[in-house]
Design a protein around this motif. Structure first.
Motif, PDB file in Angstrom:
ATOM      1  N   TYR A 192      55.526  81.676 -19.003  1.00 41.39           N
ATOM      2  CA  TYR A 192      55.344  81.069 -17.688  1.00 41.39           C
ATOM      3  C   TYR A 192      56.087  81.862 -16.613  1.00 41.39           C
ATOM      4  CZ  TYR A 192      53.484  77.309 -20.500  1.00 41.39           C
ATOM      5  OH  TYR A 192      52.738  76.576 -21.389  1.00 41.39           O
ATOM      6  N   ASP A 193      55.552  83.032 -16.306  1.00 43.81           N
ATOM      7  CA  ASP A 193      56.104  83.871 -15.258  1.00 43.81           C
ATOM      8  C   ASP A 193      55.140  83.925 -14.080  1.00 43.81           C
ATOM      9  OD1 ASP A 193      54.063  85.330 -16.323  1.00 43.81           O
ATOM     10  OD2 ASP A 193      55.302  86.989 -17.067  1.00 43.81           O
ATOM     11  N   LEU A 194      55.414  84.795 -13.113  1.00 44.13           N
ATOM     12  CA  LEU A 194      54.565  84.884 -11.927  1.00 44.13           C
ATOM     13  C   LEU A 194      53.143  85.295 -12.294  1.00 44.13           C
ATOM     14  CD1 LEU A 194      54.260  84.839  -8.851  1.00 44.13           C
ATOM     15  CD2 LEU A 194      55.030  87.235  -8.817  1.00 44.13           C
ATOM     16  N   LYS A 195      52.997  86.223 -13.251  1.00 42.53           N
ATOM     17  CA  LYS A 195      51.681  86.681 -13.675  1.00 42.53           C
ATOM     18  C   LYS A 195      50.853  85.520 -14.222  1.00 42.53           C
ATOM     19  CE  LYS A 195      49.321  89.744 -16.920  1.00 42.53           C
ATOM     20  NZ  LYS A 195      49.467  90.646 -18.080  1.00 42.53           N
ATOM     21  N   TYR A 196      51.505  84.637 -14.999  1.00 43.91           N
ATOM     22  CA  TYR A 196      50.805  83.483 -15.576  1.00 43.91           C
ATOM     23  C   TYR A 196      50.216  82.603 -14.471  1.00 43.91           C
ATOM     24  CZ  TYR A 196      50.050  78.910 -17.676  1.00 43.91           C
ATOM     25  OH  TYR A 196      49.493  77.719 -18.047  1.00 43.91           O
ATOM     26  N   PHE A 197      51.026  82.255 -13.474  1.00 42.55           N
ATOM     27  CA  PHE A 197      50.565  81.352 -12.425  1.00 42.55           C
ATOM     28  C   PHE A 197      49.502  82.010 -11.538  1.00 42.55           C
ATOM     29  CE2 PHE A 197      54.717  79.519 -13.521  1.00 42.55           C
ATOM     30  CZ  PHE A 197      54.325  78.213 -13.749  1.00 42.55           C
ATOM     31  N   LEU A 198      49.614  83.321 -11.333  1.00 45.63           N
ATOM     32  CA  LEU A 198      48.598  84.034 -10.561  1.00 45.63           C
ATOM     33  C   LEU A 198      47.260  84.047 -11.319  1.00 45.63           C
ATOM     34  CD1 LEU A 198      50.619  87.073  -9.145  1.00 45.63           C
ATOM     35  CD2 LEU A 198      49.751  85.102  -7.875  1.00 45.63           C
ATOM     36  N   GLU A 199      47.321  84.292 -12.641  1.00 42.03           N
ATOM     37  CA  GLU A 199      46.101  84.315 -13.444  1.00 42.03           C
ATOM     38  C   GLU A 199      45.429  82.957 -13.491  1.00 42.03           C
ATOM     39  OE1 GLU A 199      46.699  87.981 -16.626  1.00 42.03           O
ATOM     40  OE2 GLU A 199      46.761  85.905 -17.339  1.00 42.03           O
ATOM     41  N   THR A 201      45.744  80.495 -11.326  1.00 41.73           N
ATOM     42  CA  THR A 201      45.225  80.205  -9.985  1.00 41.73           C
ATOM     43  C   THR A 201      43.923  80.955  -9.733  1.00 41.73           C
ATOM     44  OG1 THR A 201      47.479  79.887  -9.156  1.00 41.73           O
ATOM     45  CG2 THR A 201      45.747  80.246  -7.521  1.00 41.73           C
ATOM     46  N   SER A 242      46.036  84.089 -19.703  1.00 41.00           N
ATOM     47  CA  SER A 242      46.793  82.845 -19.643  1.00 41.00           C
ATOM     48  C   SER A 242      45.895  81.647 -19.906  1.00 41.00           C
ATOM     49  CB  SER A 242      47.459  82.694 -18.271  1.00 41.00           C
ATOM     50  OG  SER A 242      48.299  83.801 -18.001  1.00 41.00           O
TER      51      SER A 242
END
Length: 359
Positions: A192-199, A201, A242
């Motif tokens: 659960y890092d920035l890449k996860y939330f961007l993907e 979204t 993700s």
């Protein structure tokens, strides 16, 4: 002006949730009970089952259909998330089994549909919807969107019985043949890092836009169909990796199960017993067809019987994948064939629903 419209939509969603809070609380309780008793798809079938219990009472429960669009979007993405890039390197090995899956799906539907039509005296189209071997969630979504209440109980209860019966039967068969193995997860680990939330979204937005595109062509259940198809492509080509966390998935299933259960108000005990009894008979037929197909693929094309049967048994896709992981069976082989069956059913659903609208 746009802000006012957005705030108005938020107020409408809030008021609809407020109206349906009773059903949602019942769904949460039912889902939790489902986990305690080991029910397959516990948060979906548990919430459906407990709301179904209230259908026999005078207690009025309601769940607005408008709340289901985001649920369909998430469920479609969940189904697409059963695939990954390894499919690209293996799919050429499964041409014959893919053809066999389509034939098996058609044959199973014809046999089960004939049974429902002749023995249970269902209408032709309801017989086909109740007989479809798999795709419980897309079928449920289509029924909710179509809104013909008389067809809900005749389709949903036999379909739910199929999922419970087959998902309960398959582990017993595997334990007898291969011994006991712990079944605990789907094999996906999120960071659960920035890449996860961007993907996530990006995935939600692009699936939402694609669903809106499909809606212009009057395709039934465009949100679920669009999200499932597009996310499946994105996951297969590893454009995104993700997946939604289990908690998010469970919440979506609670809403869906609650919506389904609340549509069964007025169901009688005799009707419930009738639908479950015939649902078990049809489920047994579907298992026999799956076994026969797996046996023929083994004898003539050299496929292993157990993995092939697991791929063709029309239970819940997530439960079948969990069993495959527990017994070191290629989960992509299993998920691909289940996904193929679901996709073929989803493609046919618009034609069936158009017939419903015509009648």
């Amino acid at each position: 002006m746009k802000n006012k419209k957005f705030l108005s939509k938020l107020r409408n969603i809030y008021s609809e949730i407020k109206e349906s809070y009773k059903a949602i609380f019942i769904g949460i309780a039912g889902g939790y009970i489902g986990t305690l008793i080991g029910l397959p798809l516990p948060w979906l079938l548990g919430s459906l089952g407990l709301n179904l219990c209230f259908a026999f009472t005078s207690y009025n429960i309601d769940f607005p259909t408008k709340l289901l669009s985001p649920v369909f979007l998430i469920v479609g993405i969940i189904l697409g998330g059963t695939l990954n890039a390894s499919l690209l390197y293996k799919i050429h090995l499964w041409v014959y089994s893919s053809v066999a899956m389509i034939i098996c799906t058609i044959l199973s539907t014809m046999i089960a549909g004939f049974y429902f039509y002749k023995v249970c005296k269902f209408e032709k189209l309801i017989s086909v919807l109740a007989a479809l071997p798999g795709a419980f969630v897309p079928i449920s979504a289509a029924l909710l969107e179509f809104g013909k209440k008389d067809s809900h109980k005749a389709v949903l209860i036999p379909q739910a019985t199929r999922v419970i019966f087959i998902v309960s039967f398959v582990p017993i068969l595997f334990i007898k043949q291969l011994g006991f193995s712990e079944m605990s997860g789907y094999g996906f680990v999120n960071i659960y890092d920035l890449k996860y939330f961007l993907e996530i979204t990006f995935l939600v937005i692009i699936c939402f836009l694609f669903s809106g595109f499909l809606k212009r062509f009057n395709i039934p259940s465009p949100t679920l169909i669009g999200a499932m198809a597009l996310s499946g492509i994105l996951y297969t080509f590893e454009i995104v990796n993700s997946r939604f966390p289990n908690t998010f998935i469970n919440i979506a299933f609670i809403f869906l199960g609650t919506a389904l259960g609340s549509r069964l108000n007025g169901l009688k005990i005799k009707e419930l017993i009738f639908f479950i009894f015939h649902g078990i008979i049809v489920s047994s037929i579907l298992i026999i067809v799956a076994m026969l197909t797996a046996y023929l693929l083994k004898e003539f094309l050299g496929f292993d019987f157990i993995p092939t049967f697991l791929s063709f048994a029309p239970g819940g896709i997530h439960e079948m994948v969990v069993i495959s992981i527990a017994y070191n069976i290629d989960p992509i082989f299993v998920s691909y064939h289940h996904f193929l069956r679901i996709l073929s059913i989803v493609i046919v659903l618009p034609f069936l629903l158009n017939r419903f609208r015509e009648n």
